[in-house]
Design a protein around this motif. Structure first.
Motif, PDB file in Angstrom:
ATOM      1  N   GLN A  28     -66.628  28.876  24.377  1.00 14.56           N
ATOM      2  CA  GLN A  28     -66.406  28.106  25.596  1.00 14.56           C
ATOM      3  C   GLN A  28     -65.124  28.520  26.314  1.00 14.56           C
ATOM      4  OE1 GLN A  28     -66.482  24.116  24.159  1.00 14.56           O
ATOM      5  NE2 GLN A  28     -68.736  24.016  24.062  1.00 14.56           N
ATOM      6  N   LYS A  29     -64.323  29.422  25.712  1.00 18.34           N
ATOM      7  CA  LYS A  29     -63.083  29.862  26.335  1.00 18.34           C
ATOM      8  C   LYS A  29     -63.381  30.854  27.452  1.00 18.34           C
ATOM      9  CE  LYS A  29     -60.307  29.279  22.151  1.00 18.34           C
ATOM     10  NZ  LYS A  29     -59.472  29.963  21.133  1.00 18.34           N
ATOM     11  N   ASP A  30     -62.502  30.899  28.407  1.00 15.49           N
ATOM     12  CA  ASP A  30     -62.644  31.815  29.538  1.00 15.49           C
ATOM     13  C   ASP A  30     -62.063  33.168  29.164  1.00 15.49           C
ATOM     14  OD1 ASP A  30     -62.945  33.056  31.917  1.00 15.49           O
ATOM     15  OD2 ASP A  30     -61.628  31.717  33.069  1.00 15.49           O
ATOM     16  N   SER A  31     -62.883  34.196  29.226  1.00 14.71           N
ATOM     17  CA  SER A  31     -62.425  35.530  28.816  1.00 14.71           C
ATOM     18  C   SER A  31     -61.465  36.142  29.810  1.00 14.71           C
ATOM     19  CB  SER A  31     -63.627  36.463  28.642  1.00 14.71           C
ATOM     20  OG  SER A  31     -64.318  36.598  29.874  1.00 14.71           O
ATOM     21  N   ALA A  32     -61.319  35.533  30.990  1.00 12.86           N
ATOM     22  CA  ALA A  32     -60.387  36.075  31.970  1.00 12.86           C
ATOM     23  C   ALA A  32     -58.950  35.860  31.533  1.00 12.86           C
ATOM     24  CB  ALA A  32     -60.620  35.427  33.337  1.00 12.86           C
ATOM     25  N   ASN A  33     -58.707  34.920  30.674  1.00 11.73           N
ATOM     26  CA  ASN A  33     -57.362  34.653  30.157  1.00 11.73           C
ATOM     27  C   ASN A  33     -57.176  35.362  28.827  1.00 11.73           C
ATOM     28  OD1 ASN A  33     -56.867  32.954  32.377  1.00 11.73           O
ATOM     29  ND2 ASN A  33     -57.896  31.250  31.328  1.00 11.73           N
ATOM     30  N   SER A  34     -55.972  35.235  28.289  1.00 12.61           N
ATOM     31  CA  SER A  34     -55.703  35.818  26.979  1.00 12.61           C
ATOM     32  C   SER A  34     -56.544  35.119  25.930  1.00 12.61           C
ATOM     33  CB  SER A  34     -54.218  35.687  26.654  1.00 12.61           C
ATOM     34  OG  SER A  34     -53.445  36.399  27.600  1.00 12.61           O
ATOM     35  N   ILE A  35     -57.102  35.915  25.013  1.00 13.33           N
ATOM     36  CA  ILE A  35     -58.019  35.381  24.016  1.00 13.33           C
ATOM     37  C   ILE A  35     -57.308  35.328  22.676  1.00 13.33           C
ATOM     38  CG2 ILE A  35     -60.178  35.766  22.787  1.00 13.33           C
ATOM     39  CD1 ILE A  35     -61.267  37.079  25.261  1.00 13.33           C
ATOM     40  N   SER A  36     -57.442  34.192  21.998  1.00 11.50           N
ATOM     41  CA  SER A  36     -56.910  34.050  20.645  1.00 11.50           C
ATOM     42  C   SER A  36     -58.003  33.492  19.768  1.00 11.50           C
ATOM     43  CB  SER A  36     -55.686  33.133  20.627  1.00 11.50           C
ATOM     44  OG  SER A  36     -56.051  31.827  20.994  1.00 11.50           O
ATOM     45  N   ILE A  37     -57.999  33.930  18.518  1.00 12.31           N
ATOM     46  CA  ILE A  37     -59.001  33.501  17.544  1.00 12.31           C
ATOM     47  C   ILE A  37     -58.271  32.856  16.382  1.00 12.31           C
ATOM     48  CG2 ILE A  37     -60.953  34.187  16.122  1.00 12.31           C
ATOM     49  CD1 ILE A  37     -61.221  36.700  17.832  1.00 12.31           C
ATOM     50  N   ASN A  38     -58.557  31.582  16.131  1.00 14.10           N
ATOM     51  CA  ASN A  38     -57.901  30.851  15.048  1.00 14.10           C
ATOM     52  C   ASN A  38     -58.863  30.776  13.868  1.00 14.10           C
ATOM     53  OD1 ASN A  38     -56.394  29.221  13.405  1.00 14.10           O
ATOM     54  ND2 ASN A  38     -56.416  27.437  14.767  1.00 14.10           N
ATOM     55  N   LEU A  39     -58.540  31.471  12.797  1.00  9.19           N
ATOM     56  CA  LEU A  39     -59.404  31.518  11.609  1.00  9.19           C
ATOM     57  C   LEU A  39     -58.871  30.649  10.483  1.00  9.19           C
ATOM     58  CD1 LEU A  39     -60.145  35.357  11.514  1.00  9.19           C
ATOM     59  CD2 LEU A  39     -61.408  33.545  12.693  1.00  9.19           C
ATOM     60  N   ARG A  40     -57.922  29.808  10.765  1.00  6.65           N
ATOM     61  CA  ARG A  40     -57.295  29.003   9.715  1.00  6.65           C
ATOM     62  C   ARG A  40     -58.331  28.074   9.081  1.00  6.65           C
ATOM     63  NH1 ARG A  40     -54.159  24.002   9.710  1.00  6.65           N
ATOM     64  NH2 ARG A  40     -52.641  24.066   8.017  1.00  6.65           N
ATOM     65  N   GLY A  41     -58.407  28.105   7.759  1.00  6.74           N
ATOM     66  CA  GLY A  41     -59.287  27.223   7.009  1.00  6.74           C
ATOM     67  C   GLY A  41     -60.705  27.721   6.850  1.00  6.74           C
ATOM     68  N   LEU A  42     -61.023  28.922   7.384  1.00  7.12           N
ATOM     69  CA  LEU A  42     -62.386  29.445   7.287  1.00  7.12           C
ATOM     70  C   LEU A  42     -62.513  30.381   6.090  1.00  7.12           C
ATOM     71  CD1 LEU A  42     -63.188  30.303  11.026  1.00  7.12           C
ATOM     72  CD2 LEU A  42     -63.659  28.181   9.779  1.00  7.12           C
ATOM     73  N   SER A  43     -63.732  30.440   5.565  1.00  6.71           N
ATOM     74  CA  SER A  43     -64.002  31.436   4.528  1.00  6.71           C
ATOM     75  C   SER A  43     -64.158  32.798   5.183  1.00  6.71           C
ATOM     76  CB  SER A  43     -65.278  31.058   3.768  1.00  6.71           C
ATOM     77  OG  SER A  43     -66.403  31.146   4.625  1.00  6.71           O
ATOM     78  N   ARG A  91     -47.011  26.269  17.177  1.00 12.16           N
ATOM     79  CA  ARG A  91     -46.614  24.862  17.121  1.00 12.16           C
ATOM     80  C   ARG A  91     -47.693  24.018  16.475  1.00 12.16           C
ATOM     81  NH1 ARG A  91     -45.045  25.905  22.679  1.00 12.16           N
ATOM     82  NH2 ARG A  91     -42.788  26.311  22.788  1.00 12.16           N
ATOM     83  N   VAL A  92     -48.953  24.320  16.802  1.00  9.84           N
ATOM     84  CA  VAL A  92     -50.049  23.561  16.209  1.00  9.84           C
ATOM     85  C   VAL A  92     -50.097  23.769  14.710  1.00  9.84           C
ATOM     86  CG1 VAL A  92     -52.546  23.360  16.086  1.00  9.84           C
ATOM     87  CG2 VAL A  92     -51.425  23.512  18.315  1.00  9.84           C
ATOM     88  N   ILE A  93     -49.952  25.016  14.273  1.00  8.16           N
ATOM     89  CA  ILE A  93     -49.994  25.304  12.836  1.00  8.16           C
ATOM     90  C   ILE A  93     -48.843  24.632  12.120  1.00  8.16           C
ATOM     91  CG2 ILE A  93     -49.782  27.152  11.154  1.00  8.16           C
ATOM     92  CD1 ILE A  93     -51.323  28.949  13.068  1.00  8.16           C
ATOM     93  N   LEU A  94     -47.659  24.672  12.731  1.00  7.42           N
ATOM     94  CA  LEU A  94     -46.500  24.045  12.108  1.00  7.42           C
ATOM     95  C   LEU A  94     -46.667  22.535  12.034  1.00  7.42           C
ATOM     96  CD1 LEU A  94     -43.681  24.343  10.929  1.00  7.42           C
ATOM     97  CD2 LEU A  94     -42.752  24.197  13.252  1.00  7.42           C
ATOM     98  N   ARG A  95     -47.226  21.938  13.084  1.00  7.65           N
ATOM     99  CA  ARG A  95     -47.396  20.484  13.100  1.00  7.65           C
ATOM    100  C   ARG A  95     -48.361  20.034  12.007  1.00  7.65           C
ATOM    101  NH1 ARG A  95     -48.430  20.076  18.029  1.00  7.65           N
ATOM    102  NH2 ARG A  95     -50.703  20.024  18.004  1.00  7.65           N
ATOM    103  N   HIS A  96     -49.395  20.836  11.757  1.00  5.75           N
ATOM    104  CA  HIS A  96     -50.375  20.481  10.737  1.00  5.75           C
ATOM    105  C   HIS A  96     -50.050  21.061   9.370  1.00  5.75           C
ATOM    106  CE1 HIS A  96     -53.161  18.553  13.499  1.00  5.75           C
ATOM    107  NE2 HIS A  96     -52.892  19.520  14.362  1.00  5.75           N
ATOM    108  N   SER A  97     -48.921  21.718   9.240  1.00  3.68           N
ATOM    109  CA  SER A  97     -48.546  22.285   7.952  1.00  3.68           C
ATOM    110  C   SER A  97     -48.195  21.172   6.973  1.00  3.68           C
ATOM    111  CB  SER A  97     -47.347  23.218   8.123  1.00  3.68           C
ATOM    112  OG  SER A  97     -46.939  23.718   6.875  1.00  3.68           O
ATOM    113  N   PRO A  98     -48.643  21.249   5.717  1.00  2.00           N
ATOM    114  CA  PRO A  98     -48.362  20.171   4.762  1.00  2.00           C
ATOM    115  C   PRO A  98     -46.900  20.062   4.385  1.00  2.00           C
ATOM    116  CG  PRO A  98     -49.370  22.034   3.651  1.00  2.00           C
ATOM    117  CD  PRO A  98     -49.410  22.353   5.114  1.00  2.00           C
ATOM    118  N   THR A  99     -46.081  21.040   4.764  1.00  2.00           N
ATOM    119  CA  THR A  99     -44.656  20.993   4.414  1.00  2.00           C
ATOM    120  C   THR A  99     -43.844  21.476   5.600  1.00  2.00           C
ATOM    121  OG1 THR A  99     -42.960  21.849   2.948  1.00  2.00           O
ATOM    122  CG2 THR A  99     -44.815  23.297   3.414  1.00  2.00           C
ATOM    123  N   ARG A 100     -42.592  21.025   5.625  1.00  2.00           N
ATOM    124  CA  ARG A 100     -41.701  21.468   6.685  1.00  2.00           C
ATOM    125  C   ARG A 100     -40.818  22.631   6.225  1.00  2.00           C
ATOM    126  NH1 ARG A 100     -42.733  20.437  11.966  1.00  2.00           N
ATOM    127  NH2 ARG A 100     -43.472  18.296  12.231  1.00  2.00           N
TER     128      ARG A 100
END
Length: 856
Positions: free
Chosen positions: A707-722, A818-827
């Motif tokens: 659903q992301k617009d390819s005209a902008n910069s594309i990022s792929i978040n694979l955190r938590g996936l096998s 920032r998102v990864i840090l916010r959801h990180s189980p430790t600081r």
């Protein structure tokens, strides 16, 4: 002798001879003629101000003199005067004279007997015609407070005028005004039920949803408890449970002890409105008042909650504990609950208990008991048990009714025993029981379900061809004209074989009514199979006999037309359905979507789905599954996005889809990225399919990235996936980029891949490392892309303002960190694992793919 003059407002009259000008010592108030003083409250029981017109009025002394001498000439005179004033509509002046007469000691009834009722009623009629109802009410109130019966002032014309005014006010919808008028007239002792029927006022209160006005009106009557029950029931019939409960609560305010009849009505209304939980709270409130319900309250409560067998049985046990003996109705309701819950075993136990009670003489089973039992077995397709109950019924001397026969016929029809069902129908006719439309429909439906379409049409034609048109006076039930009844009621003469007939031919003839209804024709249209023209002819026949096709009729016609592959014809039928004023429902839309899918018209299918949403028609499970299973493979990004959007909408609607098939198609579409032009069609491996279990959120992850617009910069978040899930997500994004590039979009930036975080100091191999190795192998070895691996330390590089300052990245990278840090189980300080696909390698890869496709 000199005459004294009494001056009244706007008129003057002459007192009779022998009148004394001396005012009595007990005269308390008067009105000056020179100036109009402000009105002061009086201690008189009347609400109006009465006074003599002059300070030295001889009126009261004259009346005392006439009363003392035994003469009634003066009394007649003032009665005539009051009557003429009332005729002119001057009710205040007329009441002043009446009050003066009563205060002088004259009996009010005696004075009322001397009034000219015709004149007074004439004035009342005139004011009512002028819509001055309040003045009439004040006259009647004042007369009553003086001790004069208001009914003595009204003749038949006045009563009719008052009734017309009440009806006019009702016709204007002013129910509050009508109730207020009725309250006032009732206070005057008027017979209000003769003015307007109470049912008409209550009907207006119900239609306008005015429960408080209905409660006020009920309080007028001495039998208000019966009125409350009627009001509660009428609101319930309209489906207005809130208003019904308002009246119920108001009825409890004037009761020292609970009225069980009202409680029972309120519980029944909860059943009418489909809120069985509210009926339970009403019952609990009754129990909390330390009052034991009677058998009728218990039966109503069980009947309303018959859909919940466990609760019904619990109430039955409470009834026994409280010492309330169950009657036959209680057992019938228990059997009904067993039928709804398909508890055949429990129904058998209850039937055994009933037979024991019947043998002991405690009760006698009726036709409802046997009919309910037969329906229990009929719904369970236990037709043999149903026939056994019929034998017990006949042995007990209970005559089956139409419900019994219908259940028996249905039992055999559900089991596919068409011949047995027709035999039972013949037995019903022989027994003298007149069948209804449901019986005919059951037989026709049994033939259709057994694929005996010709037999269904033969039965229908037989009933129709043997019809006897009711074309004489006797057949019309006493009609004396020569008009013909065009209603779709046919009377057929049926020849039915019987073993007990004394006829040498073994047949007898009987006349039974045949009334085809809309559902009858719907069954026959369904029997047309793929013959669209025959189905269309049946629909026209429906209209000729005065029946209107409903949404089921149109839906069946759409299915028949679409079954022959005529998608455009099915769509035309849908448009004709709307033009006929019939709104399609979810079944109609699902049917035509299925037609489009089966004929590979996916564009129309998804367009119809969008139309459903516009018309606020909620799709059901069949609708979603029909669309999700429409394709055997995906060829474009748009197709994938469409199905993923439907999948997400399905989950939001509360359905739990079986997405195994969809996951296969998505994986196949994603793996298509690594196909080469000279390779055979890719058949993806199933070696890692177990990683995509039912709890996998891979479809949501793919949908999120597509659903992301390819005209902008594309990022792929694979955190938590096998690694399998990560592979599919990366391939999905790459295929999206390829299709966008083919459509003309350019590559503007690198593709960032975020793998997750790892705390500093941990040496163990983590899941991110496994995923990283798999993705690098995929991108470099399988696709030939250039991948740059990088890592950023988060949580350690802070300056004095306390803000992280990692290596320079794009804004999207910073947001992801920032998102990864916010959801990180430790600081604690962590390392952000990430990779980057350079835009140059992407450009080269896309160019190679495009050239390969052109060569191919």
């Amino acid at each position: 002798m000199r005459e004294a003059l009494v001056i009244l407002p706007s008129s003057s009259i002459t007192l009779p001879p022998n009148s004394s000008p001396t005012p009595p010592p007990y005269h308390r108030h008067y009105r000056r003629t020179t100036a109009k003083p402000k009105r002061k409250p009086t201690h008189s029981p009347s609400h109006f101000t009465s006074s003599i017109t002059t300070p030295q009025s001889p009126l009261l002394s004259t009346l005392r003199w006439d009363s003392a001498s035994g003469s009634c000439n003066g009394l007649k005179y003032y009665a005539e005067l009051a009557s003429k004033l009332a005729q002119d509509g001057r009710f205040d002046d007329s009441l002043m004279i009446a009050e003066s007469v009563v205060v002088s000691g004259v009996n009010a009834a005696e004075f009322a007997a001397l009034l000219n009722v015709k004149l007074v009623s004439g004035g009342i009629v005139r004011l009512l015609e002028e819509r001055k109802v309040r003045s009439v009410v004040e006259l009647l109130n004042g007369a009553q407070q003086l001790g004069i019966d208001p009914l003595k002032l009204l003749d038949e014309d006045a009563l009719n005028a008052l009734s017309r005014e009440c009806r006019r006010t009702m016709g204007c919808g002013e129910i509050e005004e009508v109730v207020s008028l009725m309250e006032t007239l009732k206070g005057c002792g008027m017979p209000i039920k003769d003015l307007v029927k109470p049912s008409e006022i209550l009907s207006l209160c119900v239609s306008q949803r005015k429960p408080n006005a209905a409660v006020r009106y009920a309080h007028i009557f001495p039998h208000m408890d019966i009125m409350f029950c009627t009001i509660i029931l009428e609101f319930g019939k309209k489906g207005d449970l809130a208003s019904a409960l308002t009246v119920f609560e108001a009825s409890k305010q004037n009761q020292d002890t609970p009225n069980l009849y009202i409680y029972r009505t309120a519980i029944d209304v909860c059943g009418l409105c489909g809120d069985y939980l509210k009926s339970r709270s009403i019952y609990e409130g009754l129990i909390a008042s330390k009052f034991t319900p009677n058998i009728y309250v218990f039966n109503s409560l069980m009947n309303v909650n018959a859909c919940d067998l466990s609760y019904t049985l619990d109430i039955y046990k409470q009834m026994q504990k409280l010492g309330v003996p169950a009657d036959l109705t209680s057992y019938n309701i228990l059997l009904k609950s067993c039928c709804l819950a398909t508890r055949v075993d429990l129904a058998k136990e209850i039937y055994g208990e009933l037979k024991h009670l019947e043998m002991a003489g405690a009760l006698k089973l009726d036709v409802f008991t046997y009919s309910t039992l037969i329906k229990v077995f009929a719904d369970a397709k236990m037709w043999q048990m149903a026939l056994e109950i019929k034998k017990d019924m006949l042995s007990a001397g209970v005559t089956p009714n139409i419900v019994t026969w219908s259940s028996l016929i249905s039992a055999c029809a559900n089991a596919g025993l068409v011949d047995q069902a027709i035999q039972l129908f013949e037995e019903m006719l022989q027994a003298g029981c007149e069948p209804n439309s449901q019986c005919y429909n059951i037989l026709l439906h049994a033939c259709v379900e057994a694929c005996q379409y010709d037999r269904a049409f033969r039965l229908f034609r037989s009933w129709k061809e043997n019809a006897l048109q009711k074309d004489n006076c006797e057949d019309f039930g006493g009609k004396t004209d020569n008009t013909i009844d065009l209603s779709p009621t046919l009377v057929v003469s049926a020849s039915i074989p019987t073993r007990t007939s004394a006829s040498s031919h073994g047949h007898f003839s009987t006349r039974v009514p045949f009334r085809p209804i809309t559902s009858t024709y719907n069954i026959l249209i369904k029997a047309c199979g793929s013959d669209y023209y025959r189905a269309k002819a049946l629909m026209e026949e429906m209209k000729e006999v005065g029946l209107s096709p409903n949404h089921i009729t149109w839906t069946i016609l759409i299915d028949i037309c679409g079954g022959s592959g005529n998608v455009e014809g099915a769509l035309q039928i849908l448009r004709a359905m709307r033009e006929a004023g019939i709104q399609p429902d979810v079944v109609t839309y699902t049917t035509i979507i299925k037609v489009c899918v089966e004929n590979k018209d996916f564009k129309s299918a998804f367009s119809l789905f969008a139309a459903m949403k516009r018309y606020q028609i909620k799709p059901n499970m069949v609708t979603y599954n029909t669309l999700l299973r429409a394709r055997s493979r995906y060829g474009s990004l748009q197709e994938v996005q469409q199905c993923l959007a439907i999948y997400q909408d399905m989950r939001k609607a509360g359905y739990k889809p079986n997405d195994y098939y969809l996951k296969q198609l998505i994986e196949q579409w994603c793996e298509g990225v690594i196909q080469n032009g000279n390779q055979r069609k890719y058949n993806f491996s199933t070696r890692n399919r177990t990683d995509l279990g039912p709890e996998s959120m891979i479809l949501d992850k793919v949908a999120e990235h597509l659903q992301k617009d390819s005209a902008n910069s594309i990022s792929i978040n694979l955190r938590g996936l096998s690694k399998v899930e990560a592979r599919i997500v990366v391939l999905a994004v790459l295929r999206m980029i390829r299709e966008k590039y083919t459509a003309g979009d350019s590559i503007k930036d690198d593709v960032q891949i975020f793998l997750g975080v790892q705390e500093v100091g941990i040496r163990a191999v983590r899941q991110e490392s496994v995923v990283k190795e798999a993705i690098i192998k995929l991108l470099q070895h399988d696709l030939g892309l250039e991948v740059i691996s990088a890592a950023s330390r988060i949580g350690n590089d802070r300056n004095q303002d306390g803000i992280n300052h990692p290596d320079k990245h794009s804004n999207m990278e910073e947001n992801t960190e920032r998102v990864i840090l916010r959801h990180s189980p430790t600081r604690k300080p962590v390392v952000l694992q990430k990779m980057r696909i350079t835009k140059e390698s992407l450009q080269s890869w896309l160019t190679r793919r495009l050239d390969a496709s052109v060569v191919q």
